[in-house]
Design an enzyme around this catalytic site. Sequence first.
Site, PDB file in Angstrom:
ATOM      1  CE  LYS A   1      30.137  -7.615  10.091  1.00 51.42           C
ATOM      2  NZ  LYS A   1      30.488  -6.999   8.931  1.00 51.42           N
TER       3      LYS A   1
ATOM      4  CG  ASN B   1      51.595  -3.814   5.939  1.00 49.69           C
ATOM      5  OD1 ASN B   1      51.055  -4.903   5.746  1.00 49.69           O
ATOM      6  ND2 ASN B   1      50.986  -2.666   5.706  1.00 49.69           N
ATOM      7  N   GLY B   2      53.172  -6.545   4.376  1.00 52.55           N
ATOM      8  CA  GLY B   2      53.018  -6.974   2.977  1.00 52.55           C
ATOM      9  C   GLY B   2      53.605  -8.366   2.792  1.00 52.55           C
TER      10      GLY B   2
ATOM     11  CB  CYS C   1      51.524  -5.951   9.195  1.00 52.42           C
ATOM     12  SG  CYS C   1      51.724  -7.715   9.069  1.00 52.42           S
TER      13      CYS C   1
ATOM     14  CD  GLU D   1      33.515 -10.045   9.386  1.00 56.01           C
ATOM     15  OE1 GLU D   1      34.403  -9.568   8.674  1.00 56.01           O
ATOM     16  OE2 GLU D   1      32.515  -9.378   9.744  1.00 56.01           O
TER      17      GLU D   1
ATOM     18  CE  LYS E   1      37.545  -1.652  10.022  1.00 57.39           C
ATOM     19  NZ  LYS E   1      36.268  -2.347   9.884  1.00 57.39           N
TER      20      LYS E   1
ATOM     21  NE  ARG F   1      47.829  -1.454   8.925  1.00 63.25           N
ATOM     22  CZ  ARG F   1      47.357  -1.129   7.741  1.00 63.25           C
ATOM     23  NH1 ARG F   1      46.328  -0.318   7.648  1.00 63.25           N
ATOM     24  NH2 ARG F   1      47.888  -1.612   6.649  1.00 63.25           N
TER      25      ARG F   1
ATOM     26  CD1 TRP G   1      45.740 -10.803  10.458  1.00 65.85           C
ATOM     27  CD2 TRP G   1      46.742 -11.308   8.525  1.00 65.85           C
ATOM     28  NE1 TRP G   1      44.907 -11.636   9.746  1.00 65.85           N
ATOM     29  CE2 TRP G   1      45.489 -11.963   8.559  1.00 65.85           C
ATOM     30  CE3 TRP G   1      47.549 -11.489   7.405  1.00 65.85           C
ATOM     31  CZ2 TRP G   1      45.042 -12.767   7.525  1.00 65.85           C
ATOM     32  CZ3 TRP G   1      47.102 -12.296   6.374  1.00 65.85           C
ATOM     33  CH2 TRP G   1      45.850 -12.917   6.438  1.00 65.85           C
TER      34      TRP G   1
ATOM     35  CG  HIS H   1      17.161 -25.073  -5.677  1.00 61.98           C
ATOM     36  ND1 HIS H   1      16.442 -25.956  -6.448  1.00 61.98           N
ATOM     37  CD2 HIS H   1      16.599 -23.861  -5.889  1.00 61.98           C
ATOM     38  CE1 HIS H   1      15.500 -25.307  -7.099  1.00 61.98           C
ATOM     39  NE2 HIS H   1      15.567 -24.033  -6.779  1.00 61.98           N
TER      40      HIS H   1
ATOM     41  CD  GLU I   1      27.998  -7.105   6.247  1.00 63.49           C
ATOM     42  OE1 GLU I   1      28.629  -7.764   5.397  1.00 63.49           O
ATOM     43  OE2 GLU I   1      28.547  -6.503   7.174  1.00 63.49           O
TER      44      GLU I   1
HETATM   45  C1  G6P Z   1      38.638  -7.356   5.743  1.00 61.87           C
HETATM   46  C2  G6P Z   1      37.786  -6.773   6.845  1.00 61.87           C
HETATM   47  C3  G6P Z   1      36.346  -6.654   6.361  1.00 61.87           C
HETATM   48  C4  G6P Z   1      36.287  -5.844   5.078  1.00 61.87           C
HETATM   49  C5  G6P Z   1      37.210  -6.423   4.002  1.00 61.87           C
HETATM   50  C6  G6P Z   1      37.338  -5.482   2.813  1.00 61.87           C
HETATM   51  O1  G6P Z   1      38.299  -8.678   5.511  1.00 61.87           O
HETATM   52  O2  G6P Z   1      37.851  -7.582   8.004  1.00 61.87           O
HETATM   53  O3  G6P Z   1      35.564  -6.022   7.356  1.00 61.87           O
HETATM   54  O4  G6P Z   1      34.989  -5.825   4.599  1.00 61.87           O
HETATM   55  O5  G6P Z   1      38.522  -6.594   4.535  1.00 61.87           O
HETATM   56  O6  G6P Z   1      37.951  -4.313   3.248  1.00 61.87           O
HETATM   57  P1  G6P Z   1      37.778  -2.886   2.584  1.00 61.87           P
HETATM   58  O7  G6P Z   1      38.650  -1.995   3.423  1.00 61.87           O
HETATM   59  O8  G6P Z   1      38.299  -3.011   1.180  1.00 61.87           O
HETATM   60  O9  G6P Z   1      36.362  -2.519   2.630  1.00 61.87           O
END
Ligand code: G6P
Length: 614
Positions: free
Chosen positions: A491, A101-102, A2, A494, A609, A27, A75, A510, A487
């Site tokens: 990616k 926000n929160g 948000c 996501e 984000k 956000r 969000w 396994h 990672e």
């Molecule tokens: C969200 C974002 C990710 C990020 C994660 C942790 O899920 O979409 O890209 O890695 O938060 O965020 P931070 O700001 O703590 O790295």
Amino acid sequence: MCGIVGYLGDRNVYEVLINGLKRLEYRGYDSAGLALVAPGGEIKIYKSKGKVSNLEAYCSGKDLTSRVGIAHTRWATHGEPSDCNAHPHYSEDGNLALVHNGTIENYQLLKEALQQHGCKFHTETDTEVLVQLVEHIRVTNNCTTLEALQAALKQVIGAFAVAVVEKNNPDMVLAARRSSPLVIGIGDGEYFLGSDGTPFVEYTSKVVYVKDDEIAVMERNKPLKLVNLDNVEKKIDVKKLQLSIAQLEKGGYPHFMLKEIFEQPITMRDCIRGRVVEGGSRVILNGVMDNKDKFLNCNRIIIVACGTSWHAALLGKQLIQDMCRIPVEVEYASEFRYSHPVITDRDVVIAVSQSGETADTLAAIQIARSKGAFVYGVSNVVGASIPRETDSGTYIHVGPEIGVASTKAFTGQVLVFTMIALSVAQYKGTLTTEQVKAVGEYLMRIPQLVKETLKLNDKIRNLSLIYTYARNFLYLGRGYSYPVALEGALKLKEISYIHAEGYPAAEMKHGPIALIDSEMPTVIVAPKDHLYEKIVSNVQQVKSRGGSIIAIVTKGDTTIRELADHVLEVPSVPECLTPLITSIPLQLLSYYIAINKGKDVDMPRNLAKSVTVE
Ligand code: G6P
């Protein structure tokens, strides 16, 4: 999670708000809305499901005259994304409008109490409860909105950043926070408000970061006032916003994600600048240097993080253990905070977070500090909550990352861990100057080597066409390449919504091996390292079961070339630096697959984000 924008001044309020919302869309982007206070005091609210562009279309042609306003991009936490649940929410008498926000954890209890007083609710949100509560207190106690907000926030359990405008007092904006970010921009006779400084970067660089349980009172022709919930005035600490507009634009790229992938040679250079010195034989991180006793005398290091940052943390563990011979544990911040952790004042806790605002990571920091641990932050956003809540730390200095899927922040975090490990090792004597130099020299060349690796772009774009319609992917790696595989899989899921699993290559037998068939592509991260021979066996295991293989290998590799369907060759670097190189083709692969599928890579569905809720 948000985004909040606010403005009080003589500019076109609507324009400031809508452009600010676009900057904060990273956000959250399931709905958006704004409240404009017309010169006579009337509050007009416009809301729309979907992205900010929908709100913009909805507002077109409407009378948007105003001198004060607040806005929000959402969000969803409580209630589905809809016009109705979008913020701002307003009190039933129409006097107050509020954006939030929160999450308000005790909203159900508060709602029931208000219902007993005859309050009616029209949305499923926790936010509507807060605005009704403030107005209920204001009316029943015949007090000011500031006093009512103070009383209401004392009753609230949870995290919030809120902004409020009032019909009866049209030249005022109130804004408060607890565990969610909030920044005030101070202009000439005008005030801006944002979840970060991006909405108003072109107007002012004078900012005030609101602290927990503080309320900012912004009134026309009056100086900014900060008070706490007991109405005690707080000191105003004006800081300089370190941000430029160019950093917030796509710079000719179709998406922020691609721009950020291609920026990495520069962001990596910025990250190591002035820190890897003397031809690579010395690494200076002020945060480590000033606190070297903490690192040298600790029993162990615990790294806490979420998401991509957690993958960087896994690499941090290997780097620190390898170079410093200090035991390291890595925890998901969300698990750590509720795990009743055993921590002592001989522990060092490193918190990693790109945004510096992740709620779970912040909570983990608070627990660690309460138990006396020394807490070190690794963050990107200067002035964010995590750098402020930690004892010391290092910024990754990669510039604003706008694409929701993290790329340049990940490599920045890995670089910082490499430098932390090297600097502690040089103080501890676990690496000789020559050994530091052997890595340090390469570290200085990494930006150039990443640039070379990015030349794989066209090859990867073509390759991506073959795999766009795969339904599942397996990503394998060992040692330093295992977190890279995790990672890479993250990616892909996501942004393309393809199911992908990252696995330690040897663990495949396994379980995941049962999934392998001609329909299931496997991405194997297999640079020449001390586990190379082992991973060749894993490649063979996939091959002999009819699986197709995309392998990331060191330039000149012939063994895997024979086995894999496709190889992506990357420059040779010392083993501990391979993640900085091998992660690049995986970023590009996920980007192009998502693009082929027509997905919105910068704003993937359901994600945000900056995750400021639990
Ligand atoms: C969200 C974002 C990710 C990020 C994660 C942790 O899920 O979409 O890209 O890695 O938060 O965020 P931070 O700001 O703590 O790295």
